[in-house]
Structures are given as structure tokens and as C-alpha cells.
Enzyme design. Structure first.
Site, short mmCIF file in Angstrom:
data_model
loop_
_atom_site.label_atom_id
_atom_site.label_comp_id
_atom_site.label_asym_id
_atom_site.label_seq_id
_atom_site.Cartn_x
_atom_site.Cartn_y
_atom_site.Cartn_z
CB VAL A 289 90.65 48.96 41.92
CG1 VAL A 289 89.69 47.84 41.56
CG2 VAL A 289 92.00 48.71 41.29
CG ASP A 336 59.52 56.55 1.38
OD1 ASP A 336 59.08 57.49 0.71
OD2 ASP A 336 59.79 55.44 0.91
#
Length: 924
Positions: A289, A336
């Protein structure tokens, strides 16, 4: 439609060579349209004129994906093990972390899947049709093939149709990227051209800017060009981002390490140290853990969320958190032109008269004509204002065809008063723009004189001129020498990618009848000059392009616009030099995949013009196949599939369509290409901060494991230097806030001069692990263990002496484990400061620049004091109050850890300066 109709990707498409009568026959309609009953029957057969989306609800799947992420699964396992080990508080805390992260990520991404719904917004709600022999308005969704569509100025076209009467100017920018409206007419039948270029067709989702026409509908709904793009967007799925792939790898690596450590400790503790099996299993679970980074998902989320908020302030809305990091790893931007590099509006840059070239300022600036006294300039301004159909609204904005808007604004900048109402009262004749003749003329009465005002393409207007205006207002014959001078100026403008119009006028004799035919009006004209128009680049784009080049990011222009215009804009903003490689859509379609790959590899300065949606997809796929991380910018409907295919789709927020915005992952609300640079910087910063966090977490694995290793290797002669609950308190309690604070680190110097990292580059690399485990980790472990032995030896302990409850050394042992706990915390503080930079000195970013880290450290020290001195926590964790001398021993620990790493980074920078190591890029 019969044998003369071609069936292609869009379903049923018209043959441009087919006569209108045959088209009407094949569609079983007429010039008077359909009957209402027939339209209803066809609606049942063809379905409504709308865009449909396949599939049902997606949110359950998306939510499940968030809670079954590999790191989430690892945290689930850690929570289960903590619960089995009897540490319920830790288990609950881990579950809360999982749920909060899943919910936050789900909300961020839930809005990213509505591209086709936005496409539907491009269909108008109402449409004018001829049914039962009369015009009427119907819901656009009820249009069917065979309907006779009435198109007027300002209408949005509701379906794909072929003109059978009249002519219109159509704004196709949303489908093709063209910034200039295209003329569509019944008399223009093109053959051998792509469907979108056929001049007798109009398409769903486009807008009529001028004129009036009737057209027969041949495709509706998903069979239209708009529907084809919707289908492409639907088929293009979202792929895992580089960060998501890396986090997945990290999760499995951490799981392997945690399980290996826990599994290895159990037999060693049982057989070498003599622990009971229960004790060994509990401690092994604690180690497992302890090695699960519960804060990794929160830190990633926080780091990316910080980038999202920062970009929102800069003008970029990020719809998916991982998109921030993806932008940071971008190696190619396919941009573009119209609306992205440019302002998406035509503007007259300069005028040319007999006095030479003169620039044109914006509206409200000093009038050029008035400043120079050039009568020809003033006459040119008056002519373009008169021979114009643009108008102003009550707010003063100019509306109409973009070219005419640009000319009217230029006239205002040249000193001509703008009064469209007065213009209409003075107009006596109007000869509309003819795309074949490329001319427009008006006959106007002004100040007692009647004049013909004309404008058009130079090659069309110059042959109609017999004189040219002089600067003082006089005229001279247009001799061959003067004509050649004008033509040279036209060619010069064309090479700059500008659209050139010639302007001329003629005074009519008083008392003579006004010309009723344009052939009578458009003759014997006096040339006033030329106007040169351009869709100008955005002011910040050039700097943004320079920053991209410095960052090693390649820029490729992919546009539907004209090649000369695209090349001129690319040259102006610095994307290309004077000789870029320009590939038009037809040439690209003819290329094989191998040829395209070779082109992209071999040519650095590339422009793709007249590109179709499929072409943009091909380019994105080819670049991604080469290992590039591709960002695709766009604003039109035609950009939607490519925006979804690219690693990161960037849409324009103001000029962009809803379709592009929904298909993208990043929206530039200011339509500013320069914001992409800020996004790249934020992405790189976020990625670096995640690496810093991982280094910080891994550095604590060594001091967390060392107490268990010392205990096991000594065969129990050395008591456990750290208890299970102290280990968990360190891992979950004191470590979390400083770790989260590393997500707020400012960018290191030189961040934007690094080359882009490769798509396959691991977020965890050997130098990072060596730094974390064998440098920072070893120093922290040695300091913590020195504190442990200092307290025990000072109390008279010898190896093997009992330290359990009731033994004389038990209190000293509790103080010693507390010293280990505090030593790890203080070493952790030094690690936090060391992890703030990878190569640079801490001074270069500022010691106090991360205030959240300072607050996190303050909280960490307060929590440590609570654990050490509060009796309830002493009983829970097995700690004991430390003396001032013991605490003083740990004060230098942060400076030792940070100072050692500062020296290491100094040596790295010196080696880089000597050319022995790369100067930039993520280090250990």
C-alpha cells in the site's frame, strides 16, 4: 436516377454533363415542383432531411472506463488490501480518491462527443419550395429529392441541389475553406471537376450571399455532402492520448514493483527475522500500500486542470484534460489558412493609380486620398462605393459579399462618405456581376453628372478602357506602354497572393438616354486604378510560428483555398520560404500512400491546397504513422473528420463552425493561432510536472523499504525502525499535499527550445529511476536511519537488546522510530525542492515561486507535530515525544538532500555546456 446518374460516396450524385430536362425526368419532377402528396410519399421513402447519429447512450461506457483505468484498478486493489489488513481509514480514503477522479474526468469528457448533433445545426429550420405550383415555406427536414428549392440572398441552402434557373453567389467556406464566395449559375455546366467545384450545384449547409435562383433537390440528409462529412466524423474514433498510454504503463510498473516488494518481504521476515506469519503479511501489505501512489491520479488531474484554467484565460477551451499534455508533445501542426492563419475577411491592402501604389488604412484612419491630394484616388474611392451592393446596419457594421464589404470599407478609409441609402437613390442602372464577363457596373447620377462606374478582373476591364486617370484628375490615352505598366503591377500583386480588381468610370453626355445594355455602358472607360485585396494574416501569427520553429514543431498548411494565396500567406507569416512545395488536391488524390509518406518525409516546407476532407484525413494518418503527434487546426464543416482523427483537434471559437468546435478537443475562443503556442507551453509544463511528481514519489520508495530491509537482514537484531502505521501515516498523510503542489510548478527555462518528445518516449526512464531510487532515495534513507540509530545508541542500545513493551529501552525505541518517521518527512521536504527542477538551478525559477508547495510543507510539518506530540496519535502510531536536540538533528536534512541534488544538476549543466550531454530535454 437512371443511367446518366453516377453513384459515389455521397449516394446519388448528379452528372454535370446531364441536361436539366433529363435530370428532372430521372427525379420524376418538373420545373413546377412536386405536389404536396408526392412530397409526403417521398418523405416516407427517403426519410427526413436530417443528420443521424449511430449508436445509443455512451455515458455508461465512459464512466466505466474511468473507474477501470489500470491505475484505478491498482488503487482498488490497494484499498482492498488495506481493508483486509484492518486499516479501514486508508481503504476509505483510497476509494474516495478513485471516485473523485473518475467523476471529474467523466464530466470533462462527456461534452466531447456531439459532433454530428452540431452538424445538424447547419440545416436551416425552414426552406422555400415550389409545391402544387406555388411557393411555400416548409420545414427543412421535410425536403425530398425532386423538390424545387427557391434560394434568395441570405438563405442557408437546405439540401444538395442543381440550379435550373438564375444565378447566386454562394459562401462555400464551411465546406471548401475558400474565403471568396463562388458564383453558381444554370448556364455554367462544368465537366471533369470535383463535385464541390461544379458551378451549377449548391450544397446543404452553405449560404447564399447574393442573387436568386431555383434548384432541384437531388440529395437530402445523410446523402448530402454535409452528410458524408458527418459519416466520416462518426467513423473516426478517439484514440488514447500519449499521456493516457504512459500512465497506463506507469500503473503496471508500479503494480509490479509494489507486489514484488511485498511478496519478497514475507519469506525474508518469517525465516530470517523470525516474525510470525501474520506479522509478516501485515507488514508486506503495508509495504504494498505504501508503494501505491494514491496521489498520482489527483496530481495528473490537478496539473492538467491548472493548464486548462490557464489556457482558458489565454483564449483556449480544452474539452479533454489529456489534450493539454498532447499539445505539449505535438511535433506537427497541420493548419488551415482561412480563419486560422488569416482573419477570414477580405481587406484592401493597397490601391494603385497613376501616382503609384498607396496603402489603405483601416476604417477611421487618416484617409489616403485626402492626405495626398490624389484626385485619381478620390475618384477610385467614389467609384468602388457607387459600384457596390454592400450595406451598413444600424450599428455601423458593413454587411454583404466579403469582396464588396472590403471595397466599401476601403472607400471609407480613402475618405469617401459611406451612405448606402444615398447610393441607392443616385443609382439609375445596375448591371450585376457576371462571372463570365467578370464585370459589374452601375450608372449613377451625382452632383448633376451621370457616370458609369465599373469594376472587375483586370483582364476583363482593361480592354474596355481607352484612357487612364492622372493624379491631378486629368486623363491621358491608355497607350501600349501605359497598359504594360498596369499589367506589370497586376502581375506583381498576383505573385503576392492578392486578388486584384480594376476600377474605371465614364462620364455620359448630358441629355443622352441612359444605356440599357451593359455593352453600351461598358465601353470607352477611363481606368482609375487597381485595388489589391487579401485575407490578411493575423498580427500575432508570425511570432507564434517563430516560437513553434524554436520548439521544433513543424507546420504544414492544409487548406481548401487557392495555392497562390495559401503560399503567399505561408510566406508572410514565416511558415515557408520563397519556394515551398505546393500540392493541390487532385495531385494528392493521385498519390499512393508510399508517395505521400515520401513527400512528408522529404519536404519540410509543404502546402496542400484545394484539400478535401478525405485528403486531410490521409495527411493526418500518414504523419501519425511516422510517429508524429499531430495537431490539426480548422474552422469549417469540412475540417470535422480530420479534427477528430488528429491527436489534437484545434477549432476556431469565433469564426469556426459548431461542427468544428464539437469535433475538436481544443477551441481557440480568440481565433488566435498564437494561443496554440501558449497551449504547447502549458502542455510541456504539465508533462514536466507529472514527471517531477513521479520522481518525488519514487524517491520515497527507498526510505520506505530500507527499515524493513535493515530489520530483515539483521535477523531481528535491529528492531523495526518504522512501524506499519507510521509507514502508512507517512505515505498517505504527510506526503500528499507537497506532491499535489508539484503540479503547480512554473515552467523551467528553455522549455520552448526543446525538440518535441517522441510519441513512444516513456514518461519513466532509467535516469529518472536512478535519480529517485539510488540518489535522492539513498540520501533520504541514510539520513532517516542515522536518526534512528542516534537515539537508540544514545540510550545505550546494543544489537539484539530487547525493545518491546515493558523493556527498559522501549521508550527509547519509540523515540527512535519517531526519529525515523520525522527524518523521512524532513528528507521528503528536501526531495520536494530538489524535484522542482530537472536540470535548472532552483534559483532560476525562484525559491518562493510555488506558494502551494510552501503551504503544503507547512501543513506537513504541522501534521507531523500532531502525530508526534498528540497523545491519541502516539497511542495509535506508536510515536513518542522528541527532545529539542533530537528535532534539531533533523533540521539540516532538507538542505542536505536538496543541496546534493543541486550539485548534481550543476555538474549536468556543465557537462551539457562542454557538449558531452544533450543541453535540453527531460533529465532524470
Amino acid at each position: 436516377m437512371g443511367e446518366t446518374v453516377k453513384t459515389g460516396r455521397t449516394g446519388t450524385a448528379p452528372d454535370p454533363e446531364e441536361r436539366v430536362e433529363l435530370l428532372l425526368r430521372d427525379l420524376r419532377t418538373s420545373r413546377s415542383g412536386l405536389s404536396s402528396r408526392e412530397a409526403e410519399r417521398r418523405l416516407l421513402h427517403h426519410g427526413p432531411n436530417e443528420l443521424r447519429r449511430r449508436g445509443g447512450r455512451r455515458w455508461p461506457k465512459e464512466l466505466a472506463r474511468q473507474v477501470t483505468h489500470p491505475l484505478a484498478l491498482l488503487l482498488w486493489a490497494a484499498a482492498a488490501l488495506a481493508w483486509v489488513a484492518g486499516i479501514a481509514t486508508v481503504a476509505v480514503a483510497i476509494v474516495v480518491v478513485i471516485v473523485v477522479n473518475a467523476a471529474f474526468a467523466f464530466v470533462q469528457e462527456a461534452q466531447a462527443e456531439r459532433a454530428v448533433e452540431a452538424l445538424a445545426a447547419y440545416l436551416p429550420h425552414r426552406a422555400k419550395v415550389v409545391r402544387d405550383g406555388r411557393e411555400e415555406e416548409v420545414e427543412a427536414t421535410r425536403l425530398v429529392p425532386g423538390d424545387l428549392l427557391v434560394i434568395e440572398e441570405g438563405d442557408r441552402v437546405s439540401a444538395d441541389a442543381r440550379l435550373i434557373d438564375g444565378g447566386v453567389e454562394i459562401d462555400l467556406s464551411s465546406l471548401t475553406g475558400e474565403s471568396v464566395p463562388a458564383y453558381r449559375s444554370t448556364s455554367l455546366a462544368d465537366t471533369g471537376v470535383p463535385l464541390l467545384q461544379a458551378r451549377d450545384l449548391v450544397f446543404s449547409g452553405t449560404t447564399c450571399t447574393e442573387g436568386e435562383a431555383r434548384a432541384v433537390v437531388f440529395a437530402t440528409g445523410m446523402r448530402t455532402e454535409l452528410g458524408r462529412i458527418a459519416a466520416l466524423s462518426e467513423r473516426v474514433g478517439r484514440e488514447e492520448s500519449p499521456l493516457e498510454a504512459q500512465v497506463r504503463k506507469v500503473a503496471w510498473l508500479i503494480a509490479l514493483i509494489a507486489v514484488a516488494i511485498g511478496a519478497a518481504f514475507t519469506p525474508v521476515a518469517v525465516f530470517a527475522a523470525g516474525l510470525s506469519l501474520d506479522q509478516a503479511v501485515v507488514f508486506a501489505v503495508a509495504l504494498l500500500v505504501g508503494n501505491v501512489p494514491e496521489g498520482l491520479l489527483p496530481v495528473i488531474t490537478l496539473s492538467l486542470a491548472i493548464g486548462v484554467r490557464g489556457l482558458a484565460r489565454r483564449g483556449a477551451v480544452v474539452k479533454r484534460l489529456s489534450a493539454v499534455e498532447t499539445l505539449g508533445s505535438t511535433s506537427v501542426i497541420c493548419t488551415d489558412k482561412t480563419g486560422t492563419l488569416t482573419e477570414n475577411r477580405m481587406r484592401v491592402a493597397s490601391v494603385w493609380t497613376g501616382a503609384g501604389e498607396q496603402p489603405v488604412g483601416g476604417a477611421g484612419e487618416q484617409p489616403v486620398g485626402g492626405a495626398t491630394g490624389d484626385a485619381a484616388v478620390r475618384a477610385l474611392a467614389a467609384t468602388v462605393a457607387a459600384c457596390n451592393n454592400a450595406r451598413t446596419d444600424p450599428g455601423g457594421d458593413v454587411l454583404g459579399d466579403p469582396t464588396e464589404v472590403a471595397l466599401l470599407e476601403a472607400a471609407g478609409a480613402l475618405g469617401e462618405p459611406l451612405d448606402p441609402a444615398l447610393r441607392e437613390r443616385q443609382r439609375r442602372r445596375h448591371f450585376h456581376f457576371d462571372p463570365v464577363l467578370k464585370l459589374m457596373s452601375t450608372v449613377d447620377e451625382r452632383d448633376g453628372a451621370v457616370r458609369v462606374h465599373s469594376k472587375g478582373a483586370p483582364e476583363a476591364l482593361l480592354p474596355l478602357c481607352t484612357a487612364v486617370a492622372e493624379p491631378d484628375g486629368g486623363t491621358v490615352p491608355l497607350t501600349p506602354v501605359r497598359l504594360r505598366r498596369v499589367e506589370e503591377r497586376v502581375d506583381a500583386y498576383a505573385r503576392q497572393g492578392m486578388r486584384v480588381l480594376a476600377v474605371a468610370r465614364r462620364d455620359l453626355e448630358p441629355g443622352r438616354p441612359l444605356p440599357d445594355r451593359r455593352e453600351e455602358a461598358e465601353r470607352g472607360l477611363t481606368l482609375l486604378g487597381l485595388t489589391a485585396m487579401i485575407d490578411p494574416p493575423r498580427p500575432q501569427v508570425a511570432d507564434a510560428v517563430a516560437h513553434c520553429r524554436a520548439a521544433g514543431i513543424r507546420i504544414i498548411v492544409v487548406t481548401g483555398d487557392h495555392p497562390l494565396t495559401a503560399a503567399a500567406i505561408a510566406r508572410q507569416v514565416g511558415i515557408t520560404g520563397d519556394r515551398p512545395t505546393v500540392v493541390n488536391g487532385e495531385d494528392l488524390d493521385a498519390m499512393s500512400e508510399d508517395d505521400l509518406d515520401a513527400l512528408l518525409r522529404g519536404q519540410r516546407e509543404l502546402i496542400f491546397s484545394r484539400s478535401s476532407p478525405e485528403a486531410k484525413l490521409r495527411i493526418a494518418d500518414a504523419l501519425r504513422a511516422e510517429g508524429h503527434v499531430v495537431a490539426m487546426t480548422g474552422d469549417g464543416v469540412n475540417d470535422a473528420p480530420a479534427l477528430r482523427r488528429a491527436d489534437i483537434g484545434v477549432a476556431m471559437g469565433r469564426s469556426g463552425t459548431d461542427v468544428a468546435r464539437e469535433a475538436s478537443t481544443v477551441i481557440l475562443t480568440d481565433d488566435n493561432f498564437a494561443t496554440i503556442v501558449a497551449a504547447v507551453r502549458a502542455g510541456r509544463r504539465g508533462y514536466d510536472n507529472i514527471r517531477k511528481f513521479i520522481c518525488y514519489i519514487f524517491a520515497h520508495s527507498t526510505p520506505e523499504i530500507t527499515p524493513a530491509v535493515v530489520f530483515a537482514l539483521s535477523g531481528g537484531a535491529v528492531p523495526l525502525p518504522l512501524t506499519v502505521l507510521q509507514l502508512l501515516a507517512f505515505d498517505v498523510g504527510t506526503e500528499t499535499l507537497p506532491a499535489l503542489a508539484l503540479g503547480r510548478e512554473p515552467a523551467e527555462p528553455g522549455l520552448m527550445t526543446r525538440p518535441p518528445r517522441k510519441r513512444t518516449e516513456n514518461i519513466i526512464r532509467a535516469p529518472m529511476l536512478l535519480r529517485a531510487w539510488l540518489f535522492l532515495g539513498v540520501i533520504c534513507a541514510a539520513l532517516a536511519m542515522s536518526g534512528f540509530f542516534f537515539v537508540l545508541l544514545r540510550a545505550g542500545w546494543h544489537p539484539g537488546d530487547p525493545t518491546g513493551p515493558g523493556e527498559p529501552l522501549h521508550h527509547a525505541y519509540r523515540q527512535a522510530t519517531t526519529m525515523t518517521f520525522l527524518g523521512m518527512i524532513t528528507g521528503q521536504i528536501g526531495t520536494a525542492f530538489a524535484a522542482r527542477t530537472e536540470r535548472a538551478s532552483l534559483r532560476s525559477i525562484g525559491f518562493f515561486s510555488n506558494r502551494l508547495l510552501l503551504w503544503g510543507i507547512a501543513f506537513e510539518l504541522a501534521l507531523a507535530a500532531l502525530f508526534i506530540y498528540a497523545p491519541p496519535f502516539q497511542d495509535l502510531l506508536g510515536t513518542a515525544a522528541l527532545t529539542p536536540a533530537m528535532v534539531a538533528l533533523t533540521v539540516p536534512f532538507p538542505f542536505v538532500v536538496w543541496g546534493a541534488d543541486e550539485v548534481r544538476r550543476l555538474l549536468l549543466r556543465r557537462r551539457a555546456a562542454d557538449g558531452r550531454t544533450p543541453p535540453e530535454g527531460p533529465a532524470a
